[in-house]
Motif scaffolding. Structure first.
Motif, mmCIF file in Angstrom:
data_model
loop_
_atom_site.group_PDB
_atom_site.id
_atom_site.type_symbol
_atom_site.label_atom_id
_atom_site.label_comp_id
_atom_site.label_asym_id
_atom_site.label_seq_id
_atom_site.Cartn_x
_atom_site.Cartn_y
_atom_site.Cartn_z
ATOM 1 N N LEU A 141 33.989 56.541 26.307
ATOM 2 C CA LEU A 141 33.061 55.518 26.865
ATOM 3 C C LEU A 141 33.568 54.191 26.747
ATOM 4 N N ILE A 142 33.647 53.752 25.488
ATOM 5 C CA ILE A 142 33.983 52.064 25.332
ATOM 6 C C ILE A 142 35.459 51.813 25.252
ATOM 7 N N ALA A 143 36.275 52.732 24.470
ATOM 8 C CA ALA A 143 37.787 52.227 24.415
ATOM 9 C C ALA A 143 38.443 52.531 25.673
ATOM 10 N N LEU A 144 38.489 54.003 25.996
ATOM 11 C CA LEU A 144 39.349 54.298 27.227
ATOM 12 C C LEU A 144 38.877 53.890 28.446
ATOM 13 N N THR A 145 37.720 53.888 28.594
ATOM 14 C CA THR A 145 37.202 53.279 29.841
ATOM 15 C C THR A 145 37.459 51.598 29.923
ATOM 16 N N ALA A 146 36.915 51.121 28.941
ATOM 17 C CA ALA A 146 37.030 49.407 28.901
ATOM 18 C C ALA A 146 38.390 49.055 28.965
ATOM 19 N N GLY A 147 39.245 49.814 28.065
ATOM 20 C CA GLY A 147 40.525 49.334 27.878
ATOM 21 C C GLY A 147 41.348 49.381 29.457
ATOM 22 N N ASN A 148 41.032 50.276 30.343
ATOM 23 C CA ASN A 148 41.678 50.308 31.390
ATOM 24 C C ASN A 148 41.042 49.714 32.499
ATOM 25 N N PHE A 149 39.745 49.677 32.513
ATOM 26 C CA PHE A 149 39.128 48.942 33.735
ATOM 27 C C PHE A 149 38.830 47.529 33.475
ATOM 28 N N LEU A 150 38.936 47.020 32.426
ATOM 29 C CA LEU A 150 38.468 45.644 32.311
ATOM 30 C C LEU A 150 39.707 44.623 32.838
ATOM 31 N N VAL A 151 40.896 45.154 32.337
ATOM 32 C CA VAL A 151 42.007 44.620 32.923
ATOM 33 C C VAL A 151 42.554 44.597 34.255
ATOM 34 N N GLY A 152 41.897 45.903 34.997
ATOM 35 C CA GLY A 152 42.063 45.973 36.287
ATOM 36 C C GLY A 152 41.141 45.148 36.981
ATOM 37 N N LEU A 153 39.686 44.818 36.467
ATOM 38 C CA LEU A 153 38.944 44.220 36.884
ATOM 39 C C LEU A 153 39.125 42.477 36.935
ATOM 40 N N LEU A 154 39.902 42.243 35.582
ATOM 41 C CA LEU A 154 40.193 40.705 35.480
ATOM 42 C C LEU A 154 41.262 40.404 36.505
ATOM 43 N N THR A 155 42.087 41.374 36.762
ATOM 44 C CA THR A 155 43.408 41.043 37.689
ATOM 45 C C THR A 155 42.906 41.002 39.099
ATOM 46 N N ASP A 156 41.802 41.645 39.426
ATOM 47 C CA ASP A 156 41.465 41.605 40.814
ATOM 48 C C ASP A 156 40.469 40.518 41.086
ATOM 49 N N THR A 157 39.640 40.040 39.982
ATOM 50 C CA THR A 157 38.684 39.258 40.159
ATOM 51 C C THR A 157 38.792 37.793 39.748
ATOM 52 N N VAL A 158 39.557 37.607 38.697
ATOM 53 C CA VAL A 158 39.716 36.123 37.888
ATOM 54 C C VAL A 158 41.104 35.780 37.852
ATOM 55 N N PHE A 159 42.106 36.673 37.350
ATOM 56 C CA PHE A 159 43.338 36.179 37.194
ATOM 57 C C PHE A 159 44.226 36.878 38.157
ATOM 58 N N ARG A 160 44.144 36.289 39.514
ATOM 59 C CA ARG A 160 44.459 37.007 40.760
ATOM 60 C C ARG A 160 46.053 36.678 41.184
ATOM 61 N N SER A 161 46.635 35.861 40.128
ATOM 62 C CA SER A 161 47.877 35.523 40.442
ATOM 63 C C SER A 161 49.006 36.594 40.194
ATOM 64 N N PRO A 162 50.234 36.629 40.485
ATOM 65 C CA PRO A 162 51.085 37.784 40.135
ATOM 66 C C PRO A 162 51.331 38.249 38.867
#
Length: 437
Positions: free
Chosen positions: A374-395
């Protein structure tokens, strides 16, 4: 009387191979990010959910009832069923026609793999005496190391093979895309291993059992954790935060090399796997020996110390691996971090085994599995995708997303593990006294 040593190590070999196949089936999808996104028209957040939540939701929820089962029923049949299920489900991922079907099949992979850690941890505790048990857990965790590397190496190799199979065996693979064939090739070995385990593994006698005939009540487990909240809480949370980083590495480092450094998917898999496999296996083996050595030197909190080295490595090595401009240098830092990654898993398993009575180990390991999912596997994968889609949107945004995650979680893990050392020593001393008595 403990089981024959040679046979016990044979069982460890099978459990380790099962762990390797579980990781292979779980993480090969990381190499398939480009063809999957092209085929199913999904973004990074959706891909992160596919890697993490689709798997971790059921993996976590089912962990506790499976832990209860393996504390009260025969464990080998449970292992065989889980191994067969996740292997078939992995192959079924190759038959998915859309994102929703692939998500559902990934959930079934999680159902099967939820069996492995609680059952294996319980079996190992009854195959090996406490003085060498950390070594057995260390060998078992090489399965994670080998599986992660094999997912990269074999995933790259399967991508190459898939084109030949589509052309040369059209009766089976005609009309498929290469990523679909990769899933089928990943799942097939697990069916064979399930048969071998069913035919050759014996159920060991339980050691130090007080009573396993009680109803399926969680009250004793929560009472135990409530008696030592600092020991259980700090060990579990600290190692889970480390695993957030580990799953981010597994899920997104291939994309880092592909997007930022311009490497191909197959090339990325071969290079990361070739570097990571030997180092991760070395790290997994040395982790158990290091914990035993620290215990012999009088450090009852040896698992906490071992896990803290993983936390330090995330900040010292994984952060620069994300940010350096050279792909070769990034690979060097990736290798340095790999030296300590598997110390975390051995620390969690051996530490929880040390402070938990036999009749509760499956349940406690299941609670750890829930937290990991619930914490590690979900967050480790989702948070990176969330940050690249919403905050760090450059290549090159994935580099900054990964660096932030490693810095925050690595630091947090270290502080939590250090805070829990004294409580863990008290819990370990109490467990040792109860065993001696």
């Amino acid at each position: 009387m403990w089981p024959a040593r040679r046979y016990a190590w044979y069982v460890i070999a099978l459990l380790t191979l099962a762990y390797a196949l579980a990781i292979l089936d779980r993480v090969t999808i990381a190499l398939l990010i480009q063809p999957l996104q092209a085929s199913m028209h999904i973004n990074d957040m959706q891909f992160g959910l596919l890697q993490g939540m689709a798997f971790s939701l059921v993996y976590s929820v089912l962990g506790l009832p499976i832990g209860l089962l393996c504390d009260r029923w025969k464990r080998v049949p449970i292992l065989v069923a889980g191994l067969a299920l996740w292997s078939v489900a992995t192959m079924a991922c190759g038959l998915a026609r859309n994102y929703e079907e692939l998500f559902a099949y990934r959930m079934l992979v999680g159902v099967g793999e939820a069996v492995l850690v609680p059952v294996a941890a319980s079996l190992i505790a009854d195959y090996f005496s406490p003085d060498i048990r950390p070594k057995a857990y260390g060998v078992f965790t090489t399965g994670s190391a080998f599986g992660a590397g094999a997912a990269l190496i074999m995933g790259g190799l399967f991508l190459v093979w898939s084109n030949h199979l589509i052309d040369d065996v059209p009766a089976l693979f005609g009309g498929m895309e290469p990523w679909q064939v990769v899933f089928i090739l990943c799942g097939a070995p697990g069916i064979v291993l399930a048969v071998i385990v069913m035919l050759t593994c014996k159920e060991p006698a339980r050691k130090g059992v007080v009573n396993t005939s009680e109803s399926f009540s969680l009250r004793p487990v929560f009472h135990l954790i409530g008696r030592h909240p600092g020991a259980f809480g700090c060990l579990m949370l600290g190692t889970v935060l480390n695993l957030v980083c580990v799953y981010a590495i597994i899920g997104w480092f291939p994309a880092l090399f592909i997007r930022v450094h311009g490497w191909g998917a197959a090339e990325t898999g071969w290079l990361m796997g070739s570097v990571g496999v030997p180092i991760n296996i070395f790290a997994a083996l040395t982790s158990g020996w290091a914990i035993v050595w620290l215990n012999r030197k009088g450090h009852l909190d040896a698992p906490m110390i071992a896990a803290s080295f993983c936390a330090i490595a995330m900040v010292a090595f994984a952060v620069p691996a994300s940010l350096v401009s050279s792909g070769t240098l990034a690979l060097v830092f990736y290798a340095l971090n790999a030296v300590f990654v598997n110390w975390n898993i051995s620390a969690a398993y051996s530490g929880l085994s040390l402070i938990t009575p036999n009749e509760m180990r499956g349940q406690v390991m299941a609670l750890q599995t829930i937290a990991q999912g619930l914490i590690a596997l979900t967050a480790g994968n989702f948070l990176v995708g969330l940050l690249t889609d919403t905050v760090f949107r450059s290549p090159d945004g994935i580099a900054y997303a990964l660096a932030v995650l490693f810095a925050v979680c690595g630091t947090g893990s270290f502080l939590i593990l250090m805070a829990g050392r004294k409580a863990f020593v008290r819990a370990a001393a109490e467990a040792n006294a109860a065993t001696a008595g």
